[in-house]
Enzyme design. Structure first.
Site, PDB file in Angstrom:
ATOM      1  N   LEU A  41       0.759  -1.162   0.052  1.00 10.02           N
ATOM      2  CA  LEU A  41       0.011  -0.031   0.050  1.00 10.02           C
ATOM      3  C   LEU A  41       0.698   1.310  -0.031  1.00 10.02           C
ATOM      4  O   LEU A  41       0.483   2.270  -0.390  1.00 10.02           O
ATOM      5  CB  LEU A  41      -0.945   0.066   1.193  1.00 10.02           C
ATOM      6  CG  LEU A  41      -2.204  -1.038   1.254  1.00 10.02           C
ATOM      7  CD1 LEU A  41      -2.753  -0.902   2.771  1.00 10.02           C
ATOM      8  CD2 LEU A  41      -2.997  -0.670   0.039  1.00 10.02           C
ATOM      9  N   GLY A  42       2.070   1.342   0.790  1.00  7.73           N
ATOM     10  CA  GLY A  42       2.813   2.308   0.526  1.00  7.73           C
ATOM     11  C   GLY A  42       3.933   2.102   1.586  1.00  7.73           C
ATOM     12  O   GLY A  42       4.135   1.137   2.278  1.00  7.73           O
TER      13      GLY A  42
ATOM     14  N   GLY B 216       8.810   6.388   6.068  1.00  5.53           N
ATOM     15  CA  GLY B 216      10.055   6.565   6.909  1.00  5.53           C
ATOM     16  C   GLY B 216      10.234   5.328   7.902  1.00  5.53           C
ATOM     17  O   GLY B 216      11.474   4.871   8.193  1.00  5.53           O
TER      18      GLY B 216
ATOM     19  N   GLY C 275       8.835   2.075   7.631  1.00  8.85           N
ATOM     20  CA  GLY C 275       8.765   0.730   7.171  1.00  8.85           C
ATOM     21  C   GLY C 275       7.733   0.912   5.936  1.00  8.85           C
ATOM     22  O   GLY C 275       7.673   1.743   5.534  1.00  8.85           O
ATOM     23  N   GLU C 276       7.105  -0.404   5.771  1.00  3.22           N
ATOM     24  CA  GLU C 276       5.905  -0.375   4.934  1.00  3.22           C
ATOM     25  C   GLU C 276       4.592  -0.815   5.159  1.00  3.22           C
ATOM     26  O   GLU C 276       4.542  -1.301   6.144  1.00  3.22           O
ATOM     27  CB  GLU C 276       6.337  -1.460   3.425  1.00  3.22           C
ATOM     28  CG  GLU C 276       7.853  -1.140   3.110  1.00  3.22           C
ATOM     29  CD  GLU C 276       8.913  -2.106   3.567  1.00  3.22           C
ATOM     30  OE1 GLU C 276       8.473  -3.237   3.962  1.00  3.22           O
ATOM     31  OE2 GLU C 276       9.841  -1.673   3.790  1.00  3.22           O
ATOM     32  N   THR C 277       3.614  -0.523   4.056  1.00  4.86           N
ATOM     33  CA  THR C 277       2.447  -0.910   4.599  1.00  4.86           C
ATOM     34  C   THR C 277       1.792  -1.684   3.667  1.00  4.86           C
ATOM     35  O   THR C 277       1.812  -1.500   2.386  1.00  4.86           O
ATOM     36  CB  THR C 277       1.515   0.277   4.768  1.00  4.86           C
ATOM     37  OG1 THR C 277       2.177   1.425   5.861  1.00  4.86           O
ATOM     38  CG2 THR C 277       0.343   0.074   5.223  1.00  4.86           C
TER      39      THR C 277
ATOM     40  N   ASP D 291       0.751  13.889  12.636  1.00  7.16           N
ATOM     41  CA  ASP D 291       0.785  13.856  11.433  1.00  7.16           C
ATOM     42  C   ASP D 291      -0.792  13.942  10.469  1.00  7.16           C
ATOM     43  O   ASP D 291      -1.179  12.914   9.596  1.00  7.16           O
ATOM     44  CB  ASP D 291       1.449  12.750  10.796  1.00  7.16           C
ATOM     45  CG  ASP D 291       1.812  12.791   9.178  1.00  7.16           C
ATOM     46  OD1 ASP D 291       1.790  14.079   8.649  1.00  7.16           O
ATOM     47  OD2 ASP D 291       2.092  11.896   8.621  1.00  7.16           O
TER      48      ASP D 291
HETATM   49  N1  LIG Z   1      -6.049   0.674   8.198  1.00  8.12           N
HETATM   50  C1  LIG Z   1      -6.034   1.231   6.979  1.00  8.12           C
HETATM   51  N2  LIG Z   1      -6.727   0.816   6.228  1.00  8.12           N
HETATM   52  C2  LIG Z   1      -6.863   1.209   4.791  1.00  8.12           C
HETATM   53  N3  LIG Z   1      -6.073   1.687   4.461  1.00  8.12           N
HETATM   54  C3  LIG Z   1      -4.768   2.235   5.128  1.00  8.12           C
HETATM   55  C4  LIG Z   1      -4.857   1.974   6.243  1.00  8.12           C
HETATM   56  N4  LIG Z   1      -3.840   2.229   6.791  1.00  8.12           N
HETATM   57  C5  LIG Z   1      -3.073   2.891   5.994  1.00  8.12           C
HETATM   58  N5  LIG Z   1      -3.634   2.872   4.772  1.00  8.12           N
HETATM   59  C6  LIG Z   1      -3.360   3.368   3.476  1.00  8.12           C
HETATM   60  O1  LIG Z   1      -1.931   2.515   2.981  1.00  8.12           O
HETATM   61  C7  LIG Z   1      -1.115   3.575   2.331  1.00  8.12           C
HETATM   62  C8  LIG Z   1       0.269   3.661   3.090  1.00  8.12           C
HETATM   63  O2  LIG Z   1      -0.023   4.196   4.574  1.00  8.12           O
HETATM   64  P1  LIG Z   1       1.021   4.478   5.390  1.00  8.12           P
HETATM   65  O3  LIG Z   1       0.475   4.768   6.653  1.00  8.12           O
HETATM   66  O4  LIG Z   1       2.378   3.594   5.383  1.00  8.12           O
HETATM   67  O5  LIG Z   1       1.417   5.877   4.848  1.00  8.12           O
HETATM   68  P2  LIG Z   1       2.623   6.623   4.079  1.00  8.12           P
HETATM   69  O6  LIG Z   1       2.027   7.949   3.860  1.00  8.12           O
HETATM   70  O7  LIG Z   1       2.920   5.774   2.883  1.00  8.12           O
HETATM   71  O8  LIG Z   1       3.543   6.652   5.260  1.00  8.12           O
HETATM   72  P3  LIG Z   1       3.749   7.503   6.326  1.00  8.12           P
HETATM   73  O9  LIG Z   1       3.430   6.294   7.647  1.00  8.12           O
HETATM   74  O10 LIG Z   1       5.107   7.836   6.612  1.00  8.12           O
HETATM   75  O11 LIG Z   1       2.958   8.659   6.533  1.00  8.12           O
HETATM   76  C9  LIG Z   1      -2.130   4.892   2.350  1.00  8.12           C
HETATM   77  O12 LIG Z   1      -2.446   4.775   1.202  1.00  8.12           O
HETATM   78  C10 LIG Z   1      -3.068   4.812   3.513  1.00  8.12           C
HETATM   79  O13 LIG Z   1      -4.160   5.429   2.969  1.00  8.12           O
END
Ligand SMILES: Nc1ncnc2c1ncn2[C@@H]1O[C@H](COP(=O)(O)OP(=O)(O)OP(=O)(O)O)[C@@H](O)[C@H]1O
Length: 744
Positions: free
Chosen positions: A19-20, A23, A25-27, A142
């Protein structure tokens, strides 16, 4: 190294996609193979940069601490639940609830400002979540549109707590002066205040971020594109000149450069917005047959207090996590925050396009809205009908408790029916010339006989009724509701006939065409729609209003529709083609308009107090009766066009003589008057509003005849039947009451 699709981690989480990555890690999107329907999960992988044992030990401790915070935060219905946390191959994993929706950056579009009350509702919604976060001693750090997801059913969620840290110093929390040492580099330019950029985030830093989201919504400008003055305050107000200064002040305070000058807590910011909404109800309108009032502050207060209750930690122990049904119920609150702009310009963004997702339409949820008192209400209603029938048979009139004693002091009312009024009634609707004129009985009074719409329809106990309109033949009642539906009821049998679905906002007004074959309605989503009454088909979408539509009415000749809006315009539409014929510009919100009987003139009432008569053909102002004054919530021509009645925010009803401009002031209401309606024949005038009462006045004598009480909240709409035998009232209490004229 990234995880690959199909890889299974933690023994049962299969990776679907990345998903993304931030800094930390990854999601990933994953599915839980251990559960029968393999539900989607979001997995966050946190990778410590250094793999030394001593560093890992510290990381492990921090991870454990953070996970506990996330479990706690996840008990809030608008924060993703944390299902699990584990360590695998020296990497840390969090397993979260997947929120199926889109983040707010898809709705906050450049150059597309939102309507101010929509913004106010959104901010209240986010602030209630933030209140819960702060009560758990966490600064989000954030908050930005990308971290607010609107689930497909409309509910708002705050995400991305990967960066939050528990704040140890609980004594500092109370003062809002706490610091944390784990903050550098967290936050997003534009939404991050200076103190946070300098590594000293406060609770007020999150309030700043929410304020910036509000400003972005109100201006359609990205925060990073806004300038600053010499005191480093954000320069934004000139980009949203249309909004109330009171709301602008709140936003400016939320984003003050000095955090000490911002609101001290999410709750106080929330309260400020709530008070604003209380002081400036969204709209109240009325017209000559059916009338509406929108007093959003009541809804907002209710919805937001629900949120605040839910946000209280004491109400959210993890064992009490809302059930799926609770979440369904909660969705309706999120619905209100849908930006009108976005829905209109981007229908795919409408979370309700998939009707199967709409909890209000599912039978199980309708059942959820059923309450024992509905049975009581049914018994009372049936009882009232039986008593009324007996009374009518016996020629006796009861003295119901809800008819105030002043009615009895006004016995002489309803006299002196003039033949000119009778003829004007017939002029106005020739096919009804043989109707019985119910005013021939000098001592008739209205009594409550039934309630309509309490079972079998879509109206839930916390919905509001904004508009009621009786069809010209008196057989059908249309109801405009806060749940975006229009319901048509058989007025005699109390059976629901049809539900018109198509509006994407609260339906503020409904109005039958003179021949009863069409209905026009307006909503807070800028829509005005003409419907075919028989089939429920949309005949025309009247597109043009930039803000909420307060009033939609047919001209008496049936050829035109007039609509008025908070975009300070009145629009005249051709019914046949659905095209706009005229655009009339006012100086403030136009709450209400009413046609003259010959369809050639239109009278308008506005928020700044202006009352003007317009020439429909040319679109020119023929006469300004008042330039400024108390806000005019409702305005209506008498059937003989000699009088104009207005409902005023100063608790009065005014009767204006059209030719001389002279006015009579009718006093008696104890709160803002929101609606006025003449009976056919102009003998009676009904007024109602925030004091929950309906007053019936003698037009000739300018005296109060009767006060009807019984609604639990403000009365939003009233309509006389054409034969003046009935009066229908709709209220923010979600009820429609039918009052029948009986012989004494
Ligand atoms: N619980 C969730 N349900 C659905 N989508 C999610 C959830 N958590 C995160 N996402 C989606 O996953 C993607 C990546 O999320 P993440 O929180 O890693 O954000 P990031 O902007 O890539 O990193 P950072 O944590 O540095 O802000 C985003 O598009 C976010 O909308």
């Amino acid at each position: 190294m990234s995880l690959t699709t199909g890889q299974v981690i933690g023994g049962h989480y299969e990776v679907i996609s990345l998903l993304g990555g931030g800094g930390f890690g990854e999601t990933y999107l994953a599915r839980d193979l251990h559960l029968p329907d393999r539900p989607n999960r979001v997995i966050k992988r946190l990778s410590p940069r250094v793999q030394e044992a001593s560093v890992l030990k510290v990381s492990r401790r921090l991870f454990e601490t953070e996970a506990q915070v996330l479990y706690r935060l996840g008990t809030h219905p608008q924060i993703p639940q944390l299902f699990a946390h584990f360590e695998e191959a020296a990497e840390f994993y969090l397993v979260q609830e997947y929120i199926n929706g889109r983040d707010l950056s898809h709705e906050l579009l450049r150059g597309k400002p939102w309507e101010q009350f929509t913004v106010a509702i959104l901010l209240q919604n986010i602030l209630t979540i933030l209140s819960f976060v702060h009560q758990n001693h966490v600064i989000h750090r954030d908050i930005k549109p990308e971290n607010i997801i609107r689930r497909r059913d409309g509910q708002i969620f705050l995400i991305d707590f990967g960066v939050v840290k528990e704040i140890a110093n609980s004594t500092a929390i109370a003062t809002g002066e706490e610091l944390t040492n784990l903050t550098v580099g967290i936050g997003t330019p534009g939404y991050m205040p200076s103190e946070q950029a300098h590594g000293e985030p406060r609770f007020a830093s999150d309030i700043y971020a929410i304020g910036m989201i509000g400003i972005q919504a109100l201006t359609g400008i990205m925060p990073s594109h806004l300038g600053k003055d010499e005191n480093l305050e954000i320069l934004w107000r000139q980009h949203a000149p249309q909004i109330y200064p009171e709301l602008a002040d709140i936003l400016s305070r939320m984003v003050k450069f000095d955090f000490r000058q911002r609101y001290a807590s999410a709750d106080t910011a929330y309260e400020a917005i709530k008070n604003f909404c209380d002081r400036f109800p969204i709209s109240n309108v009325s017209h000559n047959l059916s009338t509406i009032q929108i007093s959003s502050h009541e809804e907002i207060a209710n919805q937001a207090s629900t949120h605040l209750k839910a946000a209280s930690p004491s109400n959210q122990p993890s064992s009490n996590r809302p059930t799926p049904i609770d979440r369904h119920m909660d969705r309706s609150n999120g619905n209100l925050a849908i930006p009108a702009t976005n829905l209109a310009s981007n229908p795919s963004a409408n979370p309700f396009t998939n009707s199967t997702d709409n909890p209000n339409t599912s039978p199980s949820v309708i059942l959820q809205h059923f309450r024992p008192w509905h049975i009581g209400l049914g018994i009372v209603t049936i009882g009232a009908i039986i008593i009324t029938a007996m009374i009518l048979l016996m020629g006796e009139s009861p003295k119901p408790a809800n008819v105030a004693s002043d009615a009895e002091q006004q016995e002489k009312a309803l006299t002196d029916q003039t033949s000119s009024a009778q003829s004007s009634q017939n002029d106005r609707n020739p096919q009804n010339s043989n109707l019985v004129n119910g005013n021939s009985d000098a001592s008739a009074k209205f009594i409550l006989v039934k309630e309509i719409g309490n079972s079998g329809g879509t109206v839930a106990s916390n919905d509001n009724i904004y508009g009621v309109s009786l069809s010209p033949d008196g057989k059908t009642l249309a109801i405009g509701t806060s749940n975006q539906n229009i319901e048509l009821w058989d007025f005699q049998t109390n059976q629901i006939l049809q539900t018109f679905r198509g509006h994407k906002g609260r339906v503020y007004d409904v109005f039958f065409s003179p021949d009863g074959t069409k209905l026009v309605s307006g909503s807070d989503n800028r829509e005005a729609i003409i419907w075919d009454v028989k089939t429920g088909r949309i005949l025309a979408n009247l597109e043009g209003h930039q803000e909420r539509v307060y009033t939609t009415i047919f001209s008496p000749d049936g050829k035109m529709v007039a609509s008025s809006s908070s975009d300070s315009t009145i629009r005249i539409w051709d019914v046949e083609t659905g095209k706009q014929r005229q655009l009339l510009s006012e100086k403030s919100w136009v709450y209400d308009v009413s046609f003259s009987a010959d369809s050639k003139l239109l009278v308008s009432g506005s928020k700044d107090g202006a009352i003007r008569i317009w020439d429909v053909a040319s679109g020119k102002v023929l006469k300004t009766i008042v330039e400024r004054g108390s806000a005019v919530r409702s305005i209506v021509y008498s059937y003989d066009n000699k009088l104009i009645a207005s409902a005023m925010e100063d608790n009065t009803v005014r009767l204006w003589n059209v030719s001389t401009g002279q006015q009579d002031v009718l006093t008696g209401h104890t709160n803002e008057v929101h609606i006025v309606a003449f009976s056919k024949g102009d003998r009676l005038l009904a007024s109602a509003g925030a004091d929950k009462s309906i007053k019936i006045w003698s037009v000739k004598d300018k005296t109060l005849i009767q006060t009807l009480t019984g609604h639990d909240r403000g009365v939003s709409s009233v309509d006389f039947s054409d034969d003046v035998s009935s009066l229908v009232s709709g209220s923010l209490d979600g009820k429609v009451k039918v009052w029948q004229r009986s012989r004494k």
